[in-house]
Design a protein around this motif. Structure first.
Motif, mmCIF file in Angstrom:
data_model
loop_
_atom_site.group_PDB
_atom_site.id
_atom_site.type_symbol
_atom_site.label_atom_id
_atom_site.label_comp_id
_atom_site.label_asym_id
_atom_site.label_seq_id
_atom_site.Cartn_x
_atom_site.Cartn_y
_atom_site.Cartn_z
ATOM 1 N N VAL A 4 -13.938 -13.391 -3.749
ATOM 2 C CA VAL A 4 -13.327 -12.412 -4.653
ATOM 3 C C VAL A 4 -12.041 -11.902 -4.030
ATOM 4 N N GLY A 5 -11.150 -11.401 -4.876
ATOM 5 C CA GLY A 5 -9.988 -10.661 -4.408
ATOM 6 C C GLY A 5 -10.350 -9.191 -4.279
ATOM 7 N N VAL A 6 -9.736 -8.514 -3.334
ATOM 8 C CA VAL A 6 -10.034 -7.105 -3.077
ATOM 9 C C VAL A 6 -8.735 -6.315 -3.008
ATOM 10 N N ILE A 7 -8.693 -5.206 -3.743
ATOM 11 C CA ILE A 7 -7.593 -4.245 -3.646
ATOM 12 C C ILE A 7 -8.202 -2.913 -3.244
ATOM 13 N N ALA A 8 -7.579 -2.244 -2.289
ATOM 14 C CA ALA A 8 -8.106 -0.954 -1.832
ATOM 15 C C ALA A 8 -6.952 -0.120 -1.287
ATOM 16 N N PRO A 9 -7.124 1.210 -1.238
ATOM 17 C CA PRO A 9 -6.063 2.067 -0.696
ATOM 18 C C PRO A 9 -6.160 2.186 0.817
ATOM 19 N N ASP A 10 -5.042 2.414 1.469
ATOM 20 C CA ASP A 10 -5.041 2.890 2.849
ATOM 21 C C ASP A 10 -4.447 4.286 2.808
ATOM 22 N N VAL A 11 -5.301 5.288 2.797
ATOM 23 C CA VAL A 11 -4.839 6.663 2.582
ATOM 24 C C VAL A 11 -4.075 7.210 3.778
ATOM 25 N N TYR A 12 -4.057 6.484 4.901
ATOM 26 C CA TYR A 12 -3.236 6.872 6.039
ATOM 27 C C TYR A 12 -1.760 6.551 5.800
ATOM 28 N N LYS A 13 -1.474 5.749 4.790
ATOM 29 C CA LYS A 13 -0.103 5.347 4.468
ATOM 30 C C LYS A 13 0.295 5.924 3.113
ATOM 31 N N ASN A 14 1.250 6.831 3.105
ATOM 32 C CA ASN A 14 1.726 7.443 1.862
ATOM 33 C C ASN A 14 0.585 8.004 1.027
ATOM 34 N N ALA A 15 -0.472 8.442 1.681
ATOM 35 C CA ALA A 15 -1.651 9.021 1.020
ATOM 36 C C ALA A 15 -2.284 8.055 0.021
ATOM 37 N N GLY A 16 -1.980 6.756 0.150
ATOM 38 C CA GLY A 16 -2.530 5.760 -0.767
ATOM 39 C C GLY A 16 -1.754 5.643 -2.064
ATOM 40 N N ALA A 17 -0.592 6.309 -2.157
ATOM 41 C CA ALA A 17 0.214 6.237 -3.387
ATOM 42 C C ALA A 17 0.824 4.852 -3.547
ATOM 43 N N MET A 18 1.109 4.487 -4.785
ATOM 44 C CA MET A 18 1.750 3.207 -5.063
ATOM 45 C C MET A 18 3.246 3.328 -4.807
ATOM 46 N N THR A 19 3.718 2.678 -3.753
ATOM 47 C CA THR A 19 5.144 2.627 -3.450
ATOM 48 C C THR A 19 5.762 1.421 -4.160
ATOM 49 N N ALA A 20 7.087 1.317 -4.065
ATOM 50 C CA ALA A 20 7.749 0.140 -4.629
ATOM 51 C C ALA A 20 7.213 -1.125 -3.971
ATOM 52 N N GLU A 21 7.030 -1.067 -2.657
ATOM 53 C CA GLU A 21 6.567 -2.239 -1.919
ATOM 54 C C GLU A 21 5.112 -2.568 -2.243
ATOM 55 N N SER A 22 4.246 -1.568 -2.254
ATOM 56 C CA SER A 22 2.837 -1.868 -2.523
ATOM 57 C C SER A 22 2.632 -2.297 -3.970
ATOM 58 N N SER A 23 3.506 -1.845 -4.865
ATOM 59 C CA SER A 23 3.430 -2.309 -6.260
ATOM 60 C C SER A 23 3.733 -3.794 -6.341
ATOM 61 N N GLU A 24 4.792 -4.232 -5.632
ATOM 62 C CA GLU A 24 5.110 -5.665 -5.599
ATOM 63 C C GLU A 24 3.955 -6.464 -5.003
ATOM 64 N N LYS A 25 3.353 -5.906 -3.977
ATOM 65 C CA LYS A 25 2.235 -6.568 -3.304
ATOM 66 C C LYS A 25 1.048 -6.725 -4.249
ATOM 67 N N ILE A 26 0.720 -5.676 -4.995
ATOM 68 C CA ILE A 26 -0.392 -5.734 -5.943
ATOM 69 C C ILE A 26 -0.098 -6.754 -7.044
ATOM 70 N N GLU A 27 1.115 -6.717 -7.587
ATOM 71 C CA GLU A 27 1.476 -7.649 -8.663
ATOM 72 C C GLU A 27 1.285 -9.098 -8.213
ATOM 73 N N ARG A 28 1.805 -9.421 -7.029
ATOM 74 C CA ARG A 28 1.715 -10.794 -6.539
ATOM 75 C C ARG A 28 0.262 -11.183 -6.269
ATOM 76 N N PHE A 29 -0.517 -10.242 -5.729
ATOM 77 C CA PHE A 29 -1.905 -10.548 -5.398
ATOM 78 C C PHE A 29 -2.752 -10.746 -6.654
ATOM 79 N N VAL A 30 -2.560 -9.898 -7.642
ATOM 80 C CA VAL A 30 -3.308 -10.050 -8.889
ATOM 81 C C VAL A 30 -2.944 -11.385 -9.547
ATOM 82 N N ASP A 31 -1.658 -11.736 -9.516
ATOM 83 C CA ASP A 31 -1.235 -13.026 -10.073
ATOM 84 C C ASP A 31 -1.881 -14.191 -9.326
ATOM 85 N N LEU A 32 -2.006 -14.059 -8.008
ATOM 86 C CA LEU A 32 -2.647 -15.106 -7.212
ATOM 87 C C LEU A 32 -4.112 -15.266 -7.609
#
Length: 517
Positions: A325-353
Motif C-alpha cells: 500500500v501507499g502511505v501518507i502521514a504528517p510529520d508534525v515536527y515540520k511546519n506543524a504538519g501543514a501542507m507546504t508548496a513542497e509537500s503538496s508537490e510531493k503528495i501529488e506525485r506520490f498519489v499519481d504513482l
C-alpha cells in the motif's frame, strides 16, 4: 566447414568490451570510490542473470587488411536480468569511456533499452554516470556541423512512465540529459560522496553565471536531498541498490498486473497498546508519526520515499498482511504538519504513482491546513495545494483515511474525496472544522474581545465553550464522522480493508494514468 573462426572473433571482441575504458581509466574510476559499470550490474542483479545485448557495439579501428587493431566499447551497457527473480531491463553508463558522454556512445543502445522496457512490459533501471547528452564541443569540431538537439528515445521514456516502473540511480557527476534521465523516473537515488546532479557542471556555471562552485557545492547530496530532484539518498552504491530492490518489491511488473502480495508472518490482528496514548491530549505537544506507522503496518515493511523534501508530509510504501500500500502521514515536527508548496508537490506525485501502479492508499491525517504567511504566498502554495488535492480526488485506487488529530481548512478537507464513499476512521483525538478554535476565536469574537474589560477571561470562557462543541462525539451524533475507533484496532481494521481493496483492483488493470515526474 564450421564457423569456429567467427565465434573466436566474437569472443575476442567481447573480451575487449569488458576492458571498458582500459586499465588506467578503470583504476582512476575505482580510486574515486566508485564501482565499474559491470561491477554495478553484477551487484544489483540476481547472481548470473544478466544477459547483455549489444556487448560488442563500439568503435573499432582496422588496418589496411581489415584486421581490428583497436576497439573502444560503447559507454552504455544494457540487457536484461532479474531482481528477486523478476525480470528487468538495465541500462548503465560506463564513465571510464569518455566520461559517459555521447562522444563515446552508440545512441541506439540507450534507445533500445527504453524500447525493450516498453515492448516487454518490464521495469527499467538506469544506472546513470555521466552526461549522456550531446557530447563535448570537440565532437562538433570533429563532425563539422551542429544540430537541433533531440532527447534520445524520449517518446519511449514518457510512455514507460505510464506503463512500467522506472528507476534511476545517480552514481557520479551527472549533468544535462543524464540528470534528466535520473529525474524522469518513478524513483531515484543518489549516493553520498560520489554523486552530483546538475543541469550544467561547475565550469559552465562559472563562465555562464559567474558562480564559482565545486561539484559538491553545486549539485551534491546536501543540495539535492531536499531539492525534490531526487527521492532518496544512500550511504553507498550497495545501499543504493538495496533502495532500488526495496522500491521494486512494492511495484507490479507493469500496469497490467497487480502489486505483488507476499506471505506475512505478522499477525493481522495485532494490537499495540502504545497506540492508545500515541497522540498527546495537549494539542500543543508533538508526537512521532513514524513510530505510529511502525506499530500499524507489517513489521519492517515501511519504505519511505522523499524524506527530506516536503518534510511536513511523509510518503512511504508499506504492507498490510503482505499487501503493498501507499502511505501518507504528517510529520508534525515540520511546519506543524501543514501542507507546504513542497509537500503538496510531493503528495501529488506520490498519489499519481500509486494510481499508476494500483496501490491502495492509507492516509493518516493530522492536517492544520495549507501553510500560511508571506513565504507560503510567495511560493504559490494555494495552487500547489489544490493540485495535490486534485490528485487525491482524481485517484480511483481504494483509499482509507485515518484521522489522527486535526482536519482543518482546504488542506485538511482535501485529504480524502468527501463526495465518494469516503472510507475513514477517526481516533478519539480527532478535532476538525474550518479553523482551529484557538485562532478562529480571535476572528469570530474580535469585537467582543476588544470591548471586554477582561479579554483574557472572556477568551478562556469562550474557548471552554467551544472545546465542548468540538468533541468528535458531537460530530458522530450527526453522522458527520462515520466511525470513531480505538486506536489499537487500527491494524486489524486496515488488514480487513486491504483485502477488499485488492478485490477491486483488477477492474483498473491496464488503465493508463498520465504520470509526470
Amino acid at each position: 566447414m564450421s564457423w569456429e573462426k567467427e565465434i573466436e572473433e566474437l569472443r575476442k571482441r567481447e573480451q575487449l568490451a569488458k576492458k571498458m575504458g582500459g586499465e588506467e581509466r578503470v583504476a582512476r574510476h575505482r580510486k574515486q570510490g566508485k564501482l565499474t559499470v559491470r561491477e554495478r550490474i553484477d551487484q544489483l542483479l540476481d547472481n548470473g542473470t544478466f544477459h547483455e545485448i549489444g556487448a560488442i557495439a563500439g568503435n573499432g579501428e582496422y588496418d589496411e587488411s581489415g584486421e581490428m587493431v583497436d576497439f573502444t566499447p560503447a559507454n552504455f551497457v544494457t540487457g536484461t536480468g532479474r531482481i528477486n527473480n523478476r525480470k528487468v531491463v538495465i541500462g548503465a553508463d560506463d564513465f571510464t569511456v569518455r566520461g559517459g558522454s555521447m562522444d563515446g556512445a552508440v545512441t541506439r543502445k540507450q534507445e533500445y533499452s527504453e524500447l525493450m522496457a516498453k515492448e516487454l512490459r518490464i521495469p527499467i533501471i538506469r544506472l546513470v554516470d555521466g552526461t549522456g547528452g550531446g557530447g563535448s564541443v570537440k565532437l562538433l569540431a570533429d563532425n563539422g556541423y551542429t544540430y537541433v538537439p533531440v532527447n534520445p528515445a524520449w517518446d519511449h521514456v514518457i510512455e514507460n512512465l505510464q506503463t512500467v516502473p522506472v528507476i534511476s540511480a545517480c552514481l557520479g557527476s551527472v549533468a544535462g540529459l543524464g540528470a534528466a534521465r535520473v529525474s524522469t523516473s518513478h524513483f531515484s537515488v543518489m549516493v553520498e560522496d560520489i554523486s552530483q546532479l546538475f543541469v550544467a557542471g561547475p565550469l559552465i556555471v562559472k563562465h555562464g553565471m559567474g558562480q564559482d562552485l565545486d561539484k559538491e557545492e553545486l549539485g551534491g547530496v546536501q543540495v539535492h536531498k531536499s531539492s525534490g530532484a531526487v527521492d532518496n539518498v544512500a550511504k553507498s552504491e550497495e545501499d543504493a541498490f538495496n533502495h532500488i530492490r526495496k522500491f521494486l518489491s512494492y511495484m507490479p511488473t507493469n500496469i497490467w498486473e497487480l502489486p505483488p502480495v507476499v506471505k506475512s508472518s505478522d499477525d493481522p490482528y495485532r494490537k499495540e497498546e502504545e497506540l492508545i496514548s500515541a497522540i498527546p491530549r495537549d494539542r500543543r505537544k508533538l508526537y512521532k508519526s513514524r513510530l505510529i506507522l511502525e506499530m500499524i503496518f507489517d513489521i519492517d515493511s515501511i519504505f519511505e520515499m522523499g524524506k527530506f523534501y516536503g518534510s511536513s508530509m511523509i510518503t512511504a510504501f508499506a504492507r498490510l498482511d503482505g499487501h503493498p500500500v501507499g502511505v501518507i502521514a504528517p510529520d508534525v515536527y515540520k511546519n506543524a504538519g501543514a501542507m507546504t508548496a513542497e509537500s503538496s508537490e510531493k503528495i501529488e506525485r506520490f498519489v499519481d504513482l500509486c494510481q499508476t501502479f494500483h496501490l491502495p492508499i492509507v492516509n493518516f491525517v493530522d492536517n492544520p491546513g495549507l501553510e500560511v504567511g508571506l513565504n507560503a504566498e510567495k511560493k504559490g502554495t494555494i495552487r500547489k495545494g489544490v493540485s495535490a488535492i486534485s490528485a487525491v480526488y482524481q485517484a480511483t485506487v481504494p483509499m482509507m483515511e485515518i484521522i489522527l488529530r486535526r482536519v482543518f481548512g482546504v488542506g485538511g478537507a482535501g485529504m480524502s474525496n468527501g463526495h465518494g464513499l469516503n472510507q475513514r476512521y477517526a481516533w478519539p483525538s480527532g478535532v476538525w472544522g474550518s479553523l482551529p478554535i484557538e485562532g478562529g476565536l480571535e476572528v469570530a469574537y474580535k469585537r467582543d474581545l476588544e470591548s471586554s474589560d477582561d479579554p483574557e477571561a472572556l477568551r478562556q470562557k469562550l474557548l471552554k465553550q467551544l472545546q465542548n462543541v468540538t468533541s468528535p462525539y458531537r460530530t458522530a451524533e450527526k453522522f458527520g464522522i462515520e466511525e470513531i475507533i480505538d486506536p489499537r484496532e487500527t491494524r486489524p481494521l486496515l488488514c480487513e480493508w486491504v483485502k477488499d481493496a485488492y478485490s477491486l483492483l483488477p477492474q483498473q488493470l491496464g488503465n493508463k494514468h498520465k504520470y509526470r515526474p
